[in-house]
Design a protein around this motif. Structure first.
Motif, PDB file in Angstrom:
ATOM      1  N   THR A 275       1.505  -6.431  -2.896  1.00 24.31           N
ATOM      2  CA  THR A 275       1.258  -7.675  -3.618  1.00 24.31           C
ATOM      3  C   THR A 275       2.561  -8.280  -4.135  1.00 24.31           C
ATOM      4  OG1 THR A 275      -0.839  -6.764  -4.317  1.00 24.31           O
ATOM      5  CG2 THR A 275      -0.063  -8.694  -5.461  1.00 24.31           C
ATOM      6  N   PHE A 276       3.366  -7.448  -4.807  1.00 24.12           N
ATOM      7  CA  PHE A 276       4.608  -7.988  -5.352  1.00 24.12           C
ATOM      8  C   PHE A 276       5.569  -8.382  -4.248  1.00 24.12           C
ATOM      9  CE2 PHE A 276       3.266  -6.014  -9.336  1.00 24.12           C
ATOM     10  CZ  PHE A 276       3.471  -7.095 -10.157  1.00 24.12           C
ATOM     11  N   SER A 277       5.505  -7.671  -3.115  1.00 21.28           N
ATOM     12  CA  SER A 277       6.368  -8.055  -1.994  1.00 21.28           C
ATOM     13  C   SER A 277       5.992  -9.444  -1.487  1.00 21.28           C
ATOM     14  CB  SER A 277       6.234  -7.020  -0.877  1.00 21.28           C
ATOM     15  OG  SER A 277       6.750  -7.521   0.312  1.00 21.28           O
ATOM     16  N   THR A 278       4.690  -9.740  -1.402  1.00 21.13           N
ATOM     17  CA  THR A 278       4.269 -11.041  -0.890  1.00 21.13           C
ATOM     18  C   THR A 278       4.523 -12.148  -1.899  1.00 21.13           C
ATOM     19  OG1 THR A 278       2.567  -9.927   0.380  1.00 21.13           O
ATOM     20  CG2 THR A 278       2.325 -12.276   0.097  1.00 21.13           C
ATOM     21  N   TYR A 279       4.387 -11.840  -3.200  1.00 20.87           N
ATOM     22  CA  TYR A 279       4.477 -12.886  -4.210  1.00 20.87           C
ATOM     23  C   TYR A 279       5.892 -13.108  -4.711  1.00 20.87           C
ATOM     24  CZ  TYR A 279      -0.531 -13.445  -4.689  1.00 20.87           C
ATOM     25  OH  TYR A 279      -1.839 -13.741  -4.459  1.00 20.87           O
TER      26      TYR A 279
ATOM     27  N   VAL B 103      10.530  -8.287   2.514  1.00 17.65           N
ATOM     28  CA  VAL B 103       9.628  -7.273   3.072  1.00 17.65           C
ATOM     29  C   VAL B 103       9.958  -5.900   2.509  1.00 17.65           C
ATOM     30  CG1 VAL B 103       9.055  -8.464   5.201  1.00 17.65           C
ATOM     31  CG2 VAL B 103      11.076  -7.045   5.097  1.00 17.65           C
ATOM     32  N   SER B 104      10.796  -5.850   1.453  1.00 16.23           N
ATOM     33  CA  SER B 104      11.157  -4.544   0.885  1.00 16.23           C
ATOM     34  C   SER B 104       9.930  -3.796   0.389  1.00 16.23           C
ATOM     35  CB  SER B 104      12.138  -4.738  -0.271  1.00 16.23           C
ATOM     36  OG  SER B 104      13.398  -5.057   0.233  1.00 16.23           O
ATOM     37  N   GLY B 105       9.030  -4.536  -0.258  1.00 15.06           N
ATOM     38  CA  GLY B 105       7.829  -3.882  -0.767  1.00 15.06           C
ATOM     39  C   GLY B 105       6.995  -3.296   0.343  1.00 15.06           C
TER      40      GLY B 105
END
Lengths: 102, 163
Positions: A48-52, A58-60
């Motif tokens: 979620t945090f990677s997308t937001y 794309v690290s998340g």
């Protein structure tokens, strides 16, 4: 798309379900289930945090890949331990396995 | 507003997780756990990360859930159906609610809470590059960890024939 809080709420609820299972279950297999649910909530948070994040990265997602692999390793060892405990005592109730304490 | 797909997937995932923990027959619990992994994979698709969704289905549903179901079948006993399984149900429910409340309080008080994702999304094909360029050391350690865990599981599960 949703605001961020929806996903955080969902993963918090999953985490809470996992904690409830860890605290209140006696069967060792149910404890493995709870740990899996908790790991899934954490991975959902990472993605979620990677997308937001701004700018998007794309690290998340990469961390989530690592987390999935570590979870697979953990399940393999955990289930092997449960099998050994079952073979030795023919019971996997964690309250009955207290003799492992020194 | 809340997407209908998000709402349906959330209800599905939470319900299957609860069934996994509360089903009397533990085989049904294991199957429900696999379904909840599938629900999480659905969220990954909603979050624009289809690569991770494929990985989730491959590893969690394909490997971990099947492993758990096999172990459940090997270990299962009829006695568990009658076993009273609460050593502290009230404490567990209270602890779970407390953790959810704490996380939500901190989330709402942060500035990110009602943020929407950026319009342009990065392609998941970058993952391969980033994995080799930035995280190659973690990747190698991960390979070692998987080998070690497989060896450990085999050693634990080995039947001692003599001695």
């Amino acid at each position: 798309m949703e605001p961020l809080i929806n996903y955080i709420t969902l993963s918090a609820i999953l985490f809470g379900i996992g904690v409830y299972g860890l605290v209140s279950k006696r069967n060792a297999l149910r404890l493995i289930f709870s740990v899996e649910i908790i790991i899934n909530a954490a991975i959902l948070n990472l993605v979620t945090f990677s997308t937001y994040s701004q700018p998007p990265t794309v690290s998340g997602q990469t961390f989530a890949l690592f987390a999935i692999a570590v979870a697979a390793a953990e399940v393999a060892v955990g289930l092997a331990i449960i099998m050994v405990a079952f073979r030795l005592r023919s019971e996997i109730d964690v309250l009955d396995l207290k003799k492992l304490k020194g | 507003m809340v997407d209908i797909a998000f709402l349906a997937l959330a209800a599905f995932t939470v319900a299957t997780s609860l069934i996994a923990l509360e089903a009397k027959e533990i085989v049904y619990g294991a199957v429900a756990l696999g379904l909840s992994f599938l629900g999480i994979a659905g969220f990954f698709i909603l979050l624009n990360s289809p690569f991770l969704a494929a990985f989730q289905i491959l590893i969690y549903v394909g490997a971990i859930a099947v492993l758990i179901i096999f172990t459940v079948m090997l270990v299962r006993r009829e006695v568990w159906l009658k076993l009273a399984e609460d050593k502290g149900r009230i404490v567990g429910i209270f602890g779970g609610f407390t953790i959810v409340a704490i996380i939500l309080i901190f989330t709402i008080s942060s500035q990110m809470a009602f943020q929407f994702p950026p319009k342009e999304q990065i392609s998941f094909t970058v993952i391969g590059t980033i994995l080799i360029k930035d995280y190659w050391f973690a990747l190698e350690i991960l390979a070692l960890l998987l080998t070690a865990s497989v060896l450990g599981a085999l050693t634990l599960a080995k039947l001692e024939k003599e001695g």
